[in-house]
Design an enzyme around this catalytic site. Structure first.
Site, PDB file in Angstrom:
ATOM      1  N   PHE A   1       0.832  -1.193   0.000  1.00 33.63           N
ATOM      2  CA  PHE A   1       0.000   0.000   0.000  1.00 33.63           C
ATOM      3  C   PHE A   1       0.870   1.247   0.000  1.00 33.63           C
ATOM      4  O   PHE A   1       1.803   1.367   0.798  1.00 33.63           O
ATOM      5  CB  PHE A   1      -0.875   0.057   1.259  1.00 33.63           C
ATOM      6  CG  PHE A   1      -2.005  -0.920   1.293  1.00 33.63           C
ATOM      7  CD1 PHE A   1      -3.263  -0.580   0.825  1.00 33.63           C
ATOM      8  CD2 PHE A   1      -1.814  -2.194   1.807  1.00 33.63           C
ATOM      9  CE1 PHE A   1      -4.308  -1.485   0.871  1.00 33.63           C
ATOM     10  CE2 PHE A   1      -2.857  -3.110   1.861  1.00 33.63           C
ATOM     11  CZ  PHE A   1      -4.107  -2.757   1.390  1.00 33.63           C
ATOM     12  N   ASP A   2       0.521   2.190  -0.870  1.00 37.77           N
ATOM     13  CA  ASP A   2       1.026   3.545  -0.720  1.00 37.77           C
ATOM     14  C   ASP A   2       0.389   4.114   0.551  1.00 37.77           C
ATOM     15  O   ASP A   2      -0.640   3.616   1.027  1.00 37.77           O
ATOM     16  CB  ASP A   2       0.628   4.364  -1.950  1.00 37.77           C
ATOM     17  CG  ASP A   2       1.041   5.807  -1.857  1.00 37.77           C
ATOM     18  OD1 ASP A   2       2.175   6.077  -1.441  1.00 37.77           O
ATOM     19  OD2 ASP A   2       0.203   6.678  -2.190  1.00 37.77           O
ATOM     20  N   LEU A   3       0.994   5.154   1.119  1.00 34.60           N
ATOM     21  CA  LEU A   3       0.449   5.746   2.339  1.00 34.60           C
ATOM     22  C   LEU A   3      -0.428   6.958   2.026  1.00 34.60           C
ATOM     23  O   LEU A   3      -1.644   6.919   2.178  1.00 34.60           O
ATOM     24  CB  LEU A   3       1.589   6.124   3.285  1.00 34.60           C
ATOM     25  CG  LEU A   3       1.211   6.788   4.611  1.00 34.60           C
ATOM     26  CD1 LEU A   3       0.229   5.930   5.412  1.00 34.60           C
ATOM     27  CD2 LEU A   3       2.464   7.096   5.430  1.00 34.60           C
TER      28      LEU A   3
END
Length: 229
Positions: free
Chosen positions: A9-11
């Site tokens: 996941f990107d943040l």
């Protein structure tokens, strides 16, 4: 998708909505550099890419100016900005369900690792993630492909088809393409639908709820879920 075992996941713009914190810190940095930008909406482009890249391309700062601007940005960010942030609805539920299914979860972000870890702790998300990889404070390891590859190297027992990168900007999808893994673009963050489509992700979804459904169910590659359905 059931064949994805390691989910990255990107943040910013994927797990959390960081607009207030990031844009106010950029505004603070620019003010200290002698540039007044009263409209925070004009600074949304800073959400996602590495700071060094954004200051350089958006304001034509040279290397020294960029380093100074990043330093000013972090003055405010580490005390206030990182907490001017909100979780997207259903993110904790999504992560809990994926962990129950035995998935390996990772954060792959261009934000410095030390700040990313603090943000995850603040929102009580840290327990869901097996690994958090971001950039270094000196600006190295900021390219998303390098960040993703660092995570891939930690799980040599999995083939590339078992990894997927989820993000809201083209940098996330480019990084996935360059490392040979699938990508899912999410439009509820800060990248436009055109930006995401241009990088040919395996899937595009428009809400966390749709992302939950996609990751839980088998779906044909190339599916693009329609907004609101």
């Amino acid at each position: 998708m059931n064949h994805y075992h390691v989910i990255l996941f990107d943040l910013d713009g994927t797990l959390t909505d960081p607009k207030a914190g990031i844009t106010r810190c950029v505004q603070y940095a620019l003010e200290n550099m002698g540039i007044i930008e009263p409209d925070l909406d004009q600074l949304e482009g800073f959400i996602g890419p590495p700071l060094q890249e954004s200051f350089s391309t958006m304001y034509a700062f040279d290397a020294d100016q960029t380093s100074q601007a990043v330093a000013y940005y972090r003055e405010r960010f580490q005390t206030t900005g990182m907490y001017e942030n909100e979780l997207y609805p259903l993110i904790p539920e999504l992560l809990a369900e994926l962990k129950e299914r035995g998935k390996v979860l990772a954060v792959a972000t261009s934000k410095p690792t030390v700040f990313s870890e603090k943000i995850l702790q603040h929102f009580h998300l840290d327990a869901y993630f097996d690994v958090v990889v971001g950039s270094n404070l000196d600006g190295t390891r900021s390219a998303k492909a390098e960040i993703i590859q660092t995570i891939l190297d930690q799980y040599p027992e999995y083939d590339r088809q078992h990894f997927v990168m989820i993000g809201d900007r083209k940098h996330d999808l480019i990084g996935a393409n360059r490392t040979g893994i699938d990508a899912i673009g999410v439009t509820y963050g800060y990248g436009s639908i055109e930006e995401l489509r241009s990088e040919n992700p395996a899937h595009i979804v428009h809400s966390v709820e749709q992302l939950m459904h996609l990751l839980a169910e088998a779906a044909p590659k190339g599916l693009e879920t329609q907004r609101g359905q």
